[in-house]
Design an enzyme around this catalytic site. Structure first.
Site, PDB file in Angstrom:
ATOM      1  N   HIS A 312      -5.338  -3.346   0.543  1.00 32.94           N
ATOM      2  CA  HIS A 312      -4.430  -4.469   1.096  1.00 32.94           C
ATOM      3  C   HIS A 312      -4.604  -5.737  -0.132  1.00 32.94           C
ATOM      4  CE1 HIS A 312      -2.413  -7.959   2.835  1.00 32.94           C
ATOM      5  NE2 HIS A 312      -1.921  -6.871   3.476  1.00 32.94           N
ATOM      6  N   ASP A 369      -0.082  -0.577   8.360  1.00 32.30           N
ATOM      7  CA  ASP A 369       0.766   0.425   8.639  1.00 32.30           C
ATOM      8  C   ASP A 369       0.121   1.716   8.840  1.00 32.30           C
ATOM      9  OD1 ASP A 369       2.401  -1.066   5.798  1.00 32.30           O
ATOM     10  OD2 ASP A 369       3.384  -0.915   7.586  1.00 32.30           O
TER      11      ASP A 369
HETATM   12  C1  SDX Z   1       2.035  -4.146   3.696  1.00 35.91           C
HETATM   13  O1  SDX Z   1       0.893  -8.434   1.424  1.00 35.91           O
HETATM   14  C2  SDX Z   1       1.201  -8.267   2.710  1.00 35.91           C
HETATM   15  O2  SDX Z   1       0.395  -9.024   3.291  1.00 35.91           O
HETATM   16  C3  SDX Z   1       1.999  -7.132   2.910  1.00 35.91           C
HETATM   17  C4  SDX Z   1       1.694  -6.779   4.374  1.00 35.91           C
HETATM   18  C5  SDX Z   1       2.543  -7.716   5.350  1.00 35.91           C
HETATM   19  O3  SDX Z   1       2.276  -7.853   6.478  1.00 35.91           O
HETATM   20  O4  SDX Z   1       3.637  -7.959   4.568  1.00 35.91           O
HETATM   21  O5  SDX Z   1       0.397  -6.622   4.715  1.00 35.91           O
HETATM   22  C6  SDX Z   1       2.342  -5.384   4.783  1.00 35.91           C
HETATM   23  O6  SDX Z   1       2.729  -4.188   2.636  1.00 35.91           O
HETATM   24  C7  SDX Z   1       0.658  -3.569   3.929  1.00 35.91           C
HETATM   25  C8  SDX Z   1       0.573  -2.643   2.609  1.00 35.91           C
HETATM   26  C9  SDX Z   1       1.262  -1.380   2.810  1.00 35.91           C
HETATM   27  N1  SDX Z   1       0.706  -0.551   1.459  1.00 35.91           N
HETATM   28  C10 SDX Z   1       0.123   0.769   1.602  1.00 35.91           C
HETATM   29  O7  SDX Z   1      -0.618   0.945   2.570  1.00 35.91           O
HETATM   30  C11 SDX Z   1       0.264   1.480   0.312  1.00 35.91           C
HETATM   31  C12 SDX Z   1      -1.313   1.844   0.020  1.00 35.91           C
HETATM   32  N2  SDX Z   1      -1.932   0.889  -0.525  1.00 35.91           N
HETATM   33  C13 SDX Z   1      -1.914   0.388  -2.045  1.00 35.91           C
HETATM   34  O8  SDX Z   1      -0.959   0.900  -2.635  1.00 35.91           O
HETATM   35  C14 SDX Z   1      -2.620  -0.855  -2.315  1.00 35.91           C
HETATM   36  O9  SDX Z   1      -3.866  -0.904  -1.756  1.00 35.91           O
HETATM   37  C15 SDX Z   1      -1.715  -2.192  -2.243  1.00 35.91           C
HETATM   38  C16 SDX Z   1      -0.469  -1.989  -2.763  1.00 35.91           C
HETATM   39  C17 SDX Z   1      -1.498  -2.451  -0.639  1.00 35.91           C
HETATM   40  C18 SDX Z   1      -2.605  -3.245  -2.831  1.00 35.91           C
HETATM   41  O10 SDX Z   1      -2.456  -2.984  -4.127  1.00 35.91           O
HETATM   42  P1  SDX Z   1      -3.197  -3.950  -5.137  1.00 35.91           P
HETATM   43  O11 SDX Z   1      -3.763  -5.466  -4.261  1.00 35.91           O
HETATM   44  O12 SDX Z   1      -2.338  -4.255  -6.173  1.00 35.91           O
HETATM   45  O13 SDX Z   1      -4.617  -3.153  -5.518  1.00 35.91           O
HETATM   46  P2  SDX Z   1      -4.549  -2.207  -6.572  1.00 35.91           P
HETATM   47  O14 SDX Z   1      -3.524  -1.258  -6.492  1.00 35.91           O
HETATM   48  O15 SDX Z   1      -4.873  -3.037  -7.847  1.00 35.91           O
HETATM   49  O16 SDX Z   1      -5.921  -1.228  -6.008  1.00 35.91           O
HETATM   50  C19 SDX Z   1      -7.462  -1.700  -6.556  1.00 35.91           C
HETATM   51  C20 SDX Z   1      -8.099  -0.550  -6.703  1.00 35.91           C
HETATM   52  C21 SDX Z   1      -7.550   0.583  -7.798  1.00 35.91           C
HETATM   53  O17 SDX Z   1      -8.601   1.419  -8.081  1.00 35.91           O
HETATM   54  P3  SDX Z   1      -9.337   0.841  -9.447  1.00 35.91           P
HETATM   55  O18 SDX Z   1      -8.154   0.860 -10.579  1.00 35.91           O
HETATM   56  O19 SDX Z   1      -9.920  -0.408  -9.273  1.00 35.91           O
HETATM   57  O20 SDX Z   1     -10.157   2.261  -9.825  1.00 35.91           O
HETATM   58  O21 SDX Z   1      -7.863   0.281  -5.528  1.00 35.91           O
HETATM   59  C22 SDX Z   1      -7.329   1.322  -5.596  1.00 35.91           C
HETATM   60  C23 SDX Z   1      -6.334   1.352  -6.923  1.00 35.91           C
HETATM   61  O22 SDX Z   1      -6.175   2.621  -7.365  1.00 35.91           O
HETATM   62  N3  SDX Z   1      -6.334   1.723  -4.338  1.00 35.91           N
HETATM   63  C24 SDX Z   1      -6.298   2.736  -3.651  1.00 35.91           C
HETATM   64  C25 SDX Z   1      -5.446   2.556  -2.712  1.00 35.91           C
HETATM   65  N4  SDX Z   1      -5.140   1.203  -2.738  1.00 35.91           N
HETATM   66  C26 SDX Z   1      -5.883   0.663  -3.793  1.00 35.91           C
HETATM   67  N5  SDX Z   1      -6.707   4.180  -3.962  1.00 35.91           N
HETATM   68  C27 SDX Z   1      -6.512   4.994  -3.179  1.00 35.91           C
HETATM   69  N6  SDX Z   1      -5.521   4.753  -1.975  1.00 35.91           N
HETATM   70  C28 SDX Z   1      -5.125   3.620  -1.658  1.00 35.91           C
HETATM   71  N7  SDX Z   1      -4.483   3.403  -0.638  1.00 35.91           N
END
Ligand code: SDX
Length: 433
Positions: A312, A369
């Protein structure tokens, strides 16, 4: 403590106001920086550390896993309130008294009729159309049947704004039930328009009532949907809410602004994740249930696979909503006597991830989710409708944020940029003109 921050750049020193939130968080106000400094701006890709507005609606602390609507904890609201009470609280700022809630409910019931021509629009969609695309289109189409709701003036009259708000709260559940019924080949019926059904009971009846049969409410489903909708109702400046605010900042009407928010929510990184999570669980089940294999895939930078429902932007602790939904999922399946292997896959994935250094170091926890689809599935809702149910919950939050932005007379949203394209170059024509 100084009420200002000082920025020193290339020998220049710029004092910027230092603002403080209700919870004591500090915020540097940079709106005058460009003018003071002959053009210096700031950049923050994805707005990871940038406040886009001031708001009094929702507070969340990602480090501590705190979520409050208008100061009330999500745990209390999810366990004690009705979704309509929470909707009123988010939109108007205070919990309603008995008369205010009854009036709000009755005004919404009065508005739960949709122009019959909308059925022609639904019929024009192919059966395979994604319900989020249908809902976004139908929400925008409401402007065609409610032209007075797009005039710019009404937004400054609270009474007219109230009427538009109850219109949307009444019509969106009808559009959602029609989208669901069209998929099932059921006739597109209206809500009972009787005042003795609460908002959630009415939605369940509109969605699931079979032709020529009475619909018998199941209190387990009413209670769990009420809880789910409350948990999804608002979440401060997430992607879709920011979309609603920026579209509304151009003085675009409420219906069109919400339609834009529905499209933003559809993305699999945002609300679309709840559908992607169930598809992920099913893929793991089909693949023999080897959860460690998928944990390894999620960690592999060469593999595009992400553990959907995990991580998140703000929560660097367990999403408080996920905790409540996980418990509700377990209770609903147990009460309904459903033995769904998908729940076991979800729990196994969570257990392995929370012990894995990759996830621990990055503070990746289950989000809202991760478990919600398990409940929707138990309710007989297909996975491509899960994000539509998220939108139903988020509707009052979007409305509250749009209303706040309009009443605060926020300026039109228009970010700057860091231009890294070509500098001036002479045009040499190759055409014979
Ligand atoms: C919602 O913002 C809100 O409040 C949203 C929400 C709401 O109520 O409105 O809460 C609802 O959208 C919840 C999120 C739903 N999305 C997912 O579950 C999709 C999977 N999660 C990710 O794609 C990610 O965690 C996000 C999009 C939710 C957040 O992305 P960020 O903050 O841009 O973080 P990032 O992508 O830069 O990740 C940081 C690190 C990275 O690794 P490094 O580059 O440091 O090596 O964490 C890793 C990412 O690769 N990472 C994951 C991961 N999520 C982050 N690796 C594997 N699986 C994941 N799910």
């Amino acid at each position: 403590m100084s009420e200002k921050a000082t920025l020193n750049v290339n020998g220049g020193s710029y004092d910027l106001p230092l603002l403080k939130s209700s919870e004591g968080e500090l915020c540097i106000e940079i709106s005058k920086l460009r003018g003071q400094s002959n053009g210096i701006t700031t950049i923050d890709r994805g707005f990871k550390n940038t406040a886009s507005c001031e708001s009094k609606i929702t507070y969340l602390d990602g480090e501590k896993g705190i979520l409050r609507y208008r100061g009330y904890s999500i745990e209390e609201l999810a366990s004690k309130a009705s979704f309509l009470e929470v909707s009123y609280l988010l939109i108007f700022g205070e919990l309603p008294d008995k008369d205010e809630l009854e009036k709000f409910h009755n005004d919404i019931v009065e508005q739960s009729i949709v122009a019959d021509d909308i059925k022609k629009i639904i019929d024009a969609f192919p059966g395979a159309a994604h319900p989020m695309g249908v809902l976004s289109s139908l929400t925008s189409a409401l402007t065609a049947f409610n032209p007075d709701d797009i005039s710019l003036d009404y937004a400054r009259s609270k009474e007219e704004m109230y009427n538009t708000i109850v219109k949307l709260m009444g019509k969106i559940p009808v559009l959602i039930s029609w989208t669901f019924r069209k998929k099932n080949g059921f006739p597109l019926e209206y809500s009972s328009k009787t005042r003795n059904l609460d908002y959630v009971e009415n939605i369940l009846q509109m969605m699931f009532k079979r032709p020529n049969e009475d619909y018998v409410q199941n209190t387990v489903l009413v209670d769990v949907l009420n809880k789910l909708l409350i948990l999804h109702a608002d979440h401060e400046q997430n992607c879709s809410t920011s979309t609603v605010r920026i579209v509304g900042s151009a003085q675009t009407g409420l219906f069109a602004s919400i339609s834009a928010g529905i499209s933003a929510l559809w993305g699999p990184l945002h609300g679309g994740a709840n559908q992607a999570v169930l598809e992920m669980f099913n893929a793991i089940k089909e693949d023999g249930g080897d959860t460690q294999k998928y944990i390894n895939k999620a960690k592999d930078k060469e593999d595009p696979f992400r553990l959907m429902g995990f991580g998140h932007r703000v929560y660097k602790n367990y999403d408080p909503r996920a905790k409540i939904i996980k418990e509700a999922a377990h209770n609903v399946l147990e009460t309904l006597g459903i033995d769904d292997p998908v729940l076991e896959i979800a729990k196994a994935l969570e257990e392995k991830a929370l012990k894995d250094k990759y996830f621990v170091d990055r503070k990746l926890y289950p989000n809202v989710d991760f478990y919600s689809g398990v409940i929707y599935r138990a309710m007989g809702i297909p996975s491509d409708m899960y994000t539509v149910m998220f939108a139903l919950g988020r509707l009052p939050g979007w409305i509250a944020q749009w209303r706040e932005m309009r009443l605060m007379n926020e300026p039109i949203g228009r970010p700057r940029q860091l231009y890294t394209g070509s500098t001036l170059r002479k045009f040499k024509s190759i055409s014979k003109r």
